[in-house]
Design a protein around this motif. Structure first.
Motif, PDB file in Angstrom:
ATOM      1  N   VAL A 105       0.834  -1.209   0.000  1.00 51.85           N
ATOM      2  CA  VAL A 105       0.000   0.000   0.000  1.00 51.85           C
ATOM      3  C   VAL A 105       0.865   1.255   0.000  1.00 51.85           C
ATOM      4  O   VAL A 105       0.581   2.228  -0.725  1.00 51.85           O
ATOM      5  CB  VAL A 105      -0.951  -0.026   1.210  1.00 51.85           C
ATOM      6  N   LYS A 106       1.929   1.266   0.789  1.00 53.56           N
ATOM      7  CA  LYS A 106       2.785   2.455   0.862  1.00 53.56           C
ATOM      8  C   LYS A 106       3.540   2.680  -0.444  1.00 53.56           C
ATOM      9  O   LYS A 106       3.747   3.831  -0.858  1.00 53.56           O
ATOM     10  CB  LYS A 106       3.773   2.320   2.017  1.00 53.56           C
ATOM     11  N   VAL A 107       3.953   1.615  -1.103  1.00 53.31           N
ATOM     12  CA  VAL A 107       4.636   1.776  -2.390  1.00 53.31           C
ATOM     13  C   VAL A 107       3.692   2.405  -3.415  1.00 53.31           C
ATOM     14  O   VAL A 107       4.078   3.308  -4.181  1.00 53.31           O
ATOM     15  CB  VAL A 107       5.169   0.418  -2.885  1.00 53.31           C
ATOM     16  N   ILE A 108       2.449   1.935  -3.448  1.00 53.60           N
ATOM     17  CA  ILE A 108       1.465   2.515  -4.382  1.00 53.60           C
ATOM     18  C   ILE A 108       1.198   3.980  -4.046  1.00 53.60           C
ATOM     19  O   ILE A 108       1.119   4.841  -4.937  1.00 53.60           O
ATOM     20  CB  ILE A 108       0.173   1.690  -4.343  1.00 53.60           C
ATOM     21  N   GLU A 109       1.081   4.285  -2.761  1.00 53.84           N
ATOM     22  CA  GLU A 109       0.820   5.662  -2.348  1.00 53.84           C
ATOM     23  C   GLU A 109       1.985   6.582  -2.703  1.00 53.84           C
ATOM     24  O   GLU A 109       1.780   7.713  -3.188  1.00 53.84           O
ATOM     25  CB  GLU A 109       0.563   5.690  -0.847  1.00 53.84           C
ATOM     26  N   GLN A 110       3.195   6.129  -2.481  1.00 63.28           N
ATOM     27  CA  GLN A 110       4.361   6.952  -2.803  1.00 63.28           C
ATOM     28  C   GLN A 110       4.498   7.147  -4.308  1.00 63.28           C
ATOM     29  O   GLN A 110       4.842   8.249  -4.771  1.00 63.28           O
ATOM     30  CB  GLN A 110       5.620   6.309  -2.226  1.00 63.28           C
ATOM     31  N   ALA A 111       4.250   6.097  -5.070  1.00 58.83           N
ATOM     32  CA  ALA A 111       4.332   6.234  -6.524  1.00 58.83           C
ATOM     33  C   ALA A 111       3.303   7.236  -7.038  1.00 58.83           C
ATOM     34  O   ALA A 111       3.591   8.045  -7.936  1.00 58.83           O
ATOM     35  CB  ALA A 111       4.122   4.870  -7.184  1.00 58.83           C
ATOM     36  N   ARG A 112       2.105   7.226  -6.467  1.00 60.67           N
ATOM     37  CA  ARG A 112       1.077   8.191  -6.885  1.00 60.67           C
ATOM     38  C   ARG A 112       1.463   9.619  -6.501  1.00 60.67           C
ATOM     39  O   ARG A 112       1.222  10.566  -7.261  1.00 60.67           O
ATOM     40  CB  ARG A 112      -0.257   7.817  -6.251  1.00 60.67           C
ATOM     41  N   MET A 113       2.098   9.775  -5.344  1.00 59.10           N
ATOM     42  CA  MET A 113       2.512  11.111  -4.923  1.00 59.10           C
ATOM     43  C   MET A 113       3.618  11.656  -5.821  1.00 59.10           C
ATOM     44  O   MET A 113       3.615  12.850  -6.188  1.00 59.10           O
ATOM     45  CB  MET A 113       2.979  11.079  -3.468  1.00 59.10           C
TER      46      MET A 113
END
Length: 293
Positions: A105-113
Motif C-alpha cells: 500500500v505504501k509503495v502505491i501511495e508513494q508512486a502516486r505522490m
C-alpha cells in the motif's frame, strides 16, 4: 485239321500274354488305387499360415519413488503442537501478512505522490494565479492540499481586522501545518513495520525455547535421549527460528526502503510549498508563469 508250327507258336504267345496280363492287372490296380486316393489331397490348396502378431509389450515401468510424509514439517508442527506453538505461528503469520500489506500500500501511495509532483510541475506553474493552479490539480493530490491551505491562509489574513502576525509568518505557519499533515500520512504504517522487524526474531526465539523445552520433557519421560524423542521438538524449535527471521528480514528491508522514498516525496512537497509561499508573498498570488509574462 493239323495246325502249323507257326500257328501253334502264335497261339502260345497269345495265351502267355493273356496270363501275364491277368497276373499283372491286379498289381496295377493295387498300384493305382493309392494314386486315385491321394489325387484329391494333392489338389487341395494349402494356404500359408500367417505368423501370429503379438501386441507390443508395455514399456517397463521405471522405479517408483515412494513418497514418505515428513513427520517434522509445518503440518506436523501444527497438528502436534500445543496452544503455545499454534499461537506463536498465528502471531508470526499476522505479522507477515500485515507487513506485506502495508509495504504494498505504501509503495502505491508513494508512486502516486511522485506522479502528482510531476503533474504539479507541469500544470500549476503554468497557471496565471494560485487559485487557478489549485483548480488544475487533482482533488486527492497532496500538492493541491498544500497549495490550497496556503492560499486559504493568505485570503484569511487579508480579511483579518487585527493583524498581529504578518503575511509571511501567517502563510508560513499554514504551509508548515499542511506539510506536517502530508508527512504524517506518508509515515502511517511504518511504525508497524518497525515493530515487526524488531520483535519478530524474539517471537521466533520464544517458539525455539518452547520447542527445546518439549524436547527435554520428552527425553525426561522416555528416560533416554533417542533420536525419535528429540527430533520432533527440536524440529519445531528450528522452524520457529526460521519463521521469525523470515518475517523480520522483509519488514526491516521494507521499512528502510519506504523511509528513503518518503524523504524523496517530502522533498518534492517542501520544494513545491516553498514556491507557493513565494508566489503568495512576492507576486501577490500570481504564479511564476504569470509574473514572468
Amino acid at each position: 485239321m493239323r495246325l502249323k508250327p507257326l500257328d501253334v507258336l502264335s497261339l502260345l504267345a497269345v495265351m502267355l500274354v493273356s496270363i501275364g496280363a491277368a497276373v499283372v492287372n491286379p498289381g496295377e490296380a493295387l498300384a493305382q488305387a493309392p494314386k486315385t486316393e491321394t489325387a484329391p489331397a494333392a489338389a487341395i490348396e494349402v494356404k500359408p499360415v500367417a505368423p501370429e502378431v503379438k501386441p507390443p509389450a508395455p514399456p517397463a515401468a521405471g522405479p517408483t519413488t515412494e513418497v514418505v510424509e515428513n513427520p517434522y514439517g509445518l503440518e506436523a508442527l501444527w497438528r502436534q503442537g500445543d496452544f503455545v506453538a499454534r499461537g506463536t505461528l498465528i502471531i508470526l503469520m499476522i505479522m507477515s501478512i500485515g507487513s506485506w500489506y502495508i509495504g504494498i500500500v505504501k509503495v502505491i501511495e508513494q508512486a502516486r505522490m511522485l506522479k502528482d509532483g510531476k503533474e504539479a510541475d507541469d500544470k500549476f506553474w503554468h497557471a496565471h494565479s494560485v487559485q487557478e493552479g489549485v483548480a488544475m490539480l487533482k482533488e486527492d493530490s497532496a500538492f493541491r492540499f498544500v497549495a490550497e491551505k496556503s492560499a486559504l491562509a493568505a485570503a484569511h489574513h487579508a480579511t483579518m481586522q487585527t493583524k498581529q502576525l504578518d503575511l509571511n509568518t501567517w502563510v508560513g505557519m499554514a504551509l508548515q501545518r499542511a506539510i506536517d499533515v502530508v508527512s504524517n500520512r506518508l509515515q502511517s504504517g511504518l511504525a508497524f513495520l518497525a515493530t515487526v522487524g524488531s520483535t519478530a526474531p524474539f517471537v521466533g526465539l520464544f517458539g525455539t525455547v518452547w520447542g527445546i523445552y518439549h524436547a527435554l520433557t520428552a527425553i525426561g519421560i522416555a528416560g533416554q535421549a533417542s533420536i525419535d524423542k528429540v527430533a520432533g521438538p527440536v524440529g519445531e524449535a528450528l522452524i520457529m527460528t526460521a519463521l521469525g527471521l523470515a518475517v523480520a528480514v522483509p519488514a526491516v528491508l521494507g521499512y528502510n526502503w519506504l523511509v528513503r522514498r518518503n524523504r524523496v516525496a517530502m522533498e518534492f512537497i517542501r520544494h513545491f510549498g516553498g514556491g507557493v509561499h513565494m508566489s503568495l508573498l512576492g507576486r501577490g498570488g500570481r504564479t511564476r508563469a504569470d509574473s514572468e509574462s
